[in-house]
Design a protein around this motif. Structure first.
Motif, PDB file in Angstrom:
ATOM      1  N   SER A  35       0.822  -1.216   0.000  1.00 40.95           N
ATOM      2  CA  SER A  35       0.000   0.000   0.000  1.00 40.95           C
ATOM      3  C   SER A  35       0.852   1.260   0.000  1.00 40.95           C
ATOM      4  O   SER A  35       0.315   2.368   0.073  1.00 40.95           O
ATOM      5  CB  SER A  35      -0.916   0.020   1.237  1.00 40.95           C
ATOM      6  N   THR A  36       2.169   1.118  -0.105  1.00 43.96           N
ATOM      7  CA  THR A  36       3.063   2.258   0.102  1.00 43.96           C
ATOM      8  C   THR A  36       2.858   3.378  -0.904  1.00 43.96           C
ATOM      9  O   THR A  36       3.019   4.552  -0.575  1.00 43.96           O
ATOM     10  CB  THR A  36       4.530   1.796   0.106  1.00 43.96           C
ATOM     11  N   MET A  37       2.479   3.072  -2.148  1.00 44.08           N
ATOM     12  CA  MET A  37       2.242   4.152  -3.107  1.00 44.08           C
ATOM     13  C   MET A  37       1.069   5.009  -2.668  1.00 44.08           C
ATOM     14  O   MET A  37       1.136   6.250  -2.700  1.00 44.08           O
ATOM     15  CB  MET A  37       1.974   3.584  -4.499  1.00 44.08           C
ATOM     16  N   ALA A  38      -0.025   4.390  -2.239  1.00 45.16           N
ATOM     17  CA  ALA A  38      -1.176   5.161  -1.761  1.00 45.16           C
ATOM     18  C   ALA A  38      -0.836   5.890  -0.469  1.00 45.16           C
ATOM     19  O   ALA A  38      -1.261   7.034  -0.261  1.00 45.16           O
ATOM     20  CB  ALA A  38      -2.377   4.242  -1.547  1.00 45.16           C
ATOM     21  N   LEU A  39      -0.072   5.238   0.411  1.00 44.02           N
ATOM     22  CA  LEU A  39       0.316   5.866   1.678  1.00 44.02           C
ATOM     23  C   LEU A  39       1.182   7.092   1.436  1.00 44.02           C
ATOM     24  O   LEU A  39       0.945   8.156   2.028  1.00 44.02           O
ATOM     25  CB  LEU A  39       1.067   4.840   2.534  1.00 44.02           C
ATOM     26  N   SER A  40       2.185   6.977   0.588  1.00 41.82           N
ATOM     27  CA  SER A  40       3.085   8.104   0.345  1.00 41.82           C
ATOM     28  C   SER A  40       2.380   9.221  -0.426  1.00 41.82           C
ATOM     29  O   SER A  40       2.555  10.407  -0.122  1.00 41.82           O
ATOM     30  CB  SER A  40       4.340   7.635  -0.395  1.00 41.82           C
ATOM     31  N   LEU A  41       1.571   8.851  -1.412  1.00 41.61           N
ATOM     32  CA  LEU A  41       0.827   9.856  -2.182  1.00 41.61           C
ATOM     33  C   LEU A  41      -0.167  10.584  -1.297  1.00 41.61           C
ATOM     34  O   LEU A  41      -0.281  11.822  -1.340  1.00 41.61           O
ATOM     35  CB  LEU A  41       0.112   9.175  -3.346  1.00 41.61           C
ATOM     36  N   GLY A  42      -0.909   9.839  -0.473  1.00 36.73           N
ATOM     37  CA  GLY A  42      -1.885  10.465   0.417  1.00 36.73           C
ATOM     38  C   GLY A  42      -1.240  11.348   1.459  1.00 36.73           C
ATOM     39  O   GLY A  42      -1.710  12.465   1.732  1.00 36.73           O
ATOM     40  N   THR A  43      -0.154  10.886   2.057  1.00 35.44           N
ATOM     41  CA  THR A  43       0.544  11.687   3.071  1.00 35.44           C
ATOM     42  C   THR A  43       1.137  12.939   2.450  1.00 35.44           C
ATOM     43  O   THR A  43       1.061  14.037   3.015  1.00 35.44           O
ATOM     44  CB  THR A  43       1.649  10.846   3.733  1.00 35.44           C
ATOM     45  N   GLY A  44       1.729  12.780   1.265  1.00 39.04           N
ATOM     46  CA  GLY A  44       2.282  13.946   0.578  1.00 39.04           C
ATOM     47  C   GLY A  44       1.224  14.971   0.250  1.00 39.04           C
ATOM     48  O   GLY A  44       1.440  16.184   0.394  1.00 39.04           O
ATOM     49  N   ALA A  45       0.049  14.504  -0.178  1.00 39.19           N
ATOM     50  CA  ALA A  45      -1.039  15.428  -0.505  1.00 39.19           C
ATOM     51  C   ALA A  45      -1.486  16.214   0.719  1.00 39.19           C
ATOM     52  O   ALA A  45      -1.739  17.426   0.640  1.00 39.19           O
ATOM     53  CB  ALA A  45      -2.210  14.657  -1.106  1.00 39.19           C
ATOM     54  N   VAL A  46      -1.583  15.545   1.857  1.00 46.70           N
ATOM     55  CA  VAL A  46      -1.992  16.225   3.089  1.00 46.70           C
ATOM     56  C   VAL A  46      -0.955  17.279   3.489  1.00 46.70           C
ATOM     57  O   VAL A  46      -1.300  18.395   3.895  1.00 46.70           O
ATOM     58  CB  VAL A  46      -2.194  15.204   4.225  1.00 46.70           C
ATOM     59  N   LEU A  47       0.320  16.958   3.332  1.00 50.02           N
ATOM     60  CA  LEU A  47       1.377  17.909   3.688  1.00 50.02           C
ATOM     61  C   LEU A  47       1.367  19.124   2.755  1.00 50.02           C
ATOM     62  O   LEU A  47       1.538  20.264   3.198  1.00 50.02           O
ATOM     63  CB  LEU A  47       2.735  17.215   3.651  1.00 50.02           C
ATOM     64  N   VAL A  48       1.168  18.897   1.467  1.00 51.43           N
ATOM     65  CA  VAL A  48       1.104  20.018   0.525  1.00 51.43           C
ATOM     66  C   VAL A  48      -0.144  20.852   0.781  1.00 51.43           C
ATOM     67  O   VAL A  48      -0.108  22.084   0.771  1.00 51.43           O
ATOM     68  CB  VAL A  48       1.134  19.503  -0.930  1.00 51.43           C
ATOM     69  N   GLU A  49      -1.254  20.184   1.022  1.00 55.19           N
ATOM     70  CA  GLU A  49      -2.503  20.896   1.307  1.00 55.19           C
ATOM     71  C   GLU A  49      -2.365  21.787   2.531  1.00 55.19           C
ATOM     72  O   GLU A  49      -2.900  22.908   2.573  1.00 55.19           O
ATOM     73  CB  GLU A  49      -3.629  19.879   1.518  1.00 55.19           C
ATOM     74  N   SER A  50      -1.641  21.322   3.533  1.00 56.21           N
ATOM     75  CA  SER A  50      -1.487  22.085   4.782  1.00 56.21           C
ATOM     76  C   SER A  50      -0.552  23.271   4.639  1.00 56.21           C
ATOM     77  O   SER A  50      -0.529  24.155   5.504  1.00 56.21           O
ATOM     78  CB  SER A  50      -0.950  21.167   5.892  1.00 56.21           C
ATOM     79  N   GLY A  51       0.248  23.290   3.594  1.00 54.10           N
ATOM     80  CA  GLY A  51       1.236  24.346   3.422  1.00 54.10           C
ATOM     81  C   GLY A  51       2.565  24.039   4.069  1.00 54.10           C
ATOM     82  O   GLY A  51       3.513  24.823   3.963  1.00 54.10           O
ATOM     83  N   ALA A  52       2.667  22.891   4.723  1.00 51.53           N
ATOM     84  CA  ALA A  52       3.928  22.523   5.365  1.00 51.53           C
ATOM     85  C   ALA A  52       5.013  22.232   4.337  1.00 51.53           C
ATOM     86  O   ALA A  52       6.201  22.389   4.613  1.00 51.53           O
ATOM     87  CB  ALA A  52       3.721  21.305   6.266  1.00 51.53           C
ATOM     88  N   VAL A  53       4.597  21.787   3.163  1.00 55.28           N
ATOM     89  CA  VAL A  53       5.520  21.439   2.083  1.00 55.28           C
ATOM     90  C   VAL A  53       4.981  22.032   0.793  1.00 55.28           C
ATOM     91  O   VAL A  53       3.777  22.000   0.538  1.00 55.28           O
ATOM     92  CB  VAL A  53       5.643  19.898   1.949  1.00 55.28           C
ATOM     93  N   GLN A  54       5.869  22.574  -0.026  1.00 56.80           N
ATOM     94  CA  GLN A  54       5.465  23.082  -1.330  1.00 56.80           C
ATOM     95  C   GLN A  54       5.531  21.980  -2.387  1.00 56.80           C
ATOM     96  O   GLN A  54       4.544  21.675  -3.034  1.00 56.80           O
ATOM     97  CB  GLN A  54       6.378  24.257  -1.736  1.00 56.80           C
TER      98      GLN A  54
END
Length: 338
Positions: A112-131
């Motif tokens: 499930s790592t592709m979905a886990l990494s993609l989902g986590t990355g999306a949340v971080l970008v959405e929050s503004g913590a990461v560009q």
């Protein structure tokens, strides 16, 4: 900022963009139905390296750079890489990405790592913590066989329920919302651990089926949507045995996917001609299918809404040897088209 729908689903208000994506694969995958979709195919399982493990690491580094090139970015533009793989201590990611000199979060979600990494990355970008961040994972038939099953020269017969670990890798590059013309992430549902009581490591599809059904049910319950709202509900990778079981569970939950369901383990190989038993598996299987065929079809406008549900069997060689059951997990990412 993300808002919560129901108990467990995060809705992205700004819809982080998948501005670049790429997939690479090995010789067997290059003989399958998606061959022309991959950015690069390798004829040599060693990729010119001295070990299979180094070969898998090479795939990760190459696929990230390919995805960055498509996003018109370089490694220096990334604030974070989210990566993982099947090997102990995630060594494919560690050694494959060390030269990029980018902060990394190592993740383990099995297949499930592709979905886990993609989902986590999306949340971080959405929050503004990461560009800008990259999400990547890989698997290699030979490294997985060595760690989880038998030495390759043992020549053991494969069970009909077994799956063939893909030699493949996939990567996405996530950037803030607003970039039209590329797919984007609409919502993420991180899944719960579900244990079906399966102890046979050659039947991982069944072990993961309950988790896939649980996460899909949670997503539709939280959002109020139905399978009819989607062009594809893509699991990865239950293959034939796990797909059949998952759909039986979903029918009991009053959810019928029918022709909208596709599975990465069934898309990457031709089961009739390639001798892969129940189908494909491995972190790289769902990563490569998503980051080639599926996102290409979304970019072309042929698919508008895809629910990507990455599934993983959370086992280790030690837990199996001790007679433990194999828990499953699944994470869902709702991706919208251009």
């Amino acid at each position: 900022m993300a808002s919560r729908a129901g108990k467990h689903t995060l809705m992205m208000q700004n819809k982080p963009c998948i501005s670049g994506f790429a997939a690479v694969a090995g010789k067997k995958e290059g003989e399958g139905p998606l061959a022309r979709r991959f950015d690069k195919l390798y004829e040599d399982t060693h990729l010119g390296q001295t070990t299979w493990e180094k070969a898998e690491s090479t795939m990760q580094g190459e696929v990230v750079n390919l995805a960055l090139g498509k996003a018109n970015l370089t490694a220096g533009d990334l604030q974070l890489i989210l990566a993982g793989d099947l090997l102990n201590q995630c060594i494919s990611s560690t050694y494959g990405l060390r030269e990029l000199n980018v902060p990394m979060l190592g993740l383990f979600g099995a297949c499930s790592t592709m979905a886990l990494s993609l989902g986590t990355g999306a949340v971080l970008v959405e929050s503004g913590a990461v560009q800008n961040c990259a999400a990547v994972t890989s698997s290699h038939f030979c490294t997985a066989e060595r760690q989880f099953r038998y030495p390759l020269d043992y020549g053991g017969q494969r069970a009909p329920t077994s799956q063939w670990t893909a030699t493949a890798a996939g990567s996405t590059v996530l950037t803030p919302g607003g970039n039209t013309g590329v797919p984007s992430v609409q919502a993420v549902t991180f899944g719960k651990i579900v244990d079906m009581g399966i102890t046979d490591m050659n039947n991982m599809g069944s072990a993961m089926a309950g988790a896939a059904a649980d996460t899909i049910t949670t997503f539709f319950t939280d959002t109020g949507l139905t399978p009819g709202n989607f062009d594809m509900v893509l699991t990865g990778d239950l293959s034939q045995v796990g797909s059949d079981l998952m759909n039986q569970i979903l029918v009991r939950n009053q959810i019928e996917l029918k022709e909208r369901h596709a599975d990465c383990g069934l898309l990457i190989y031709d089961r009739e001609t390639q001798d892969v038993a129940a189908g494909g598996s491995g972190c790289g299987c769902s990563a490569a299918v998503l980051c080639s065929y599926v996102l290409q079809e979304m970019q072309a406008g042929n698919l508008k809404n895809v629910l990507f549900v990455g599934t993983g069997a959370l086992m280790s060689p030690t837990s199996v040897q001790q007679g433990e059951s194999i828990p499953g997990i699944a994470h869902a990412v709702w991706i919208t088209g251009c």
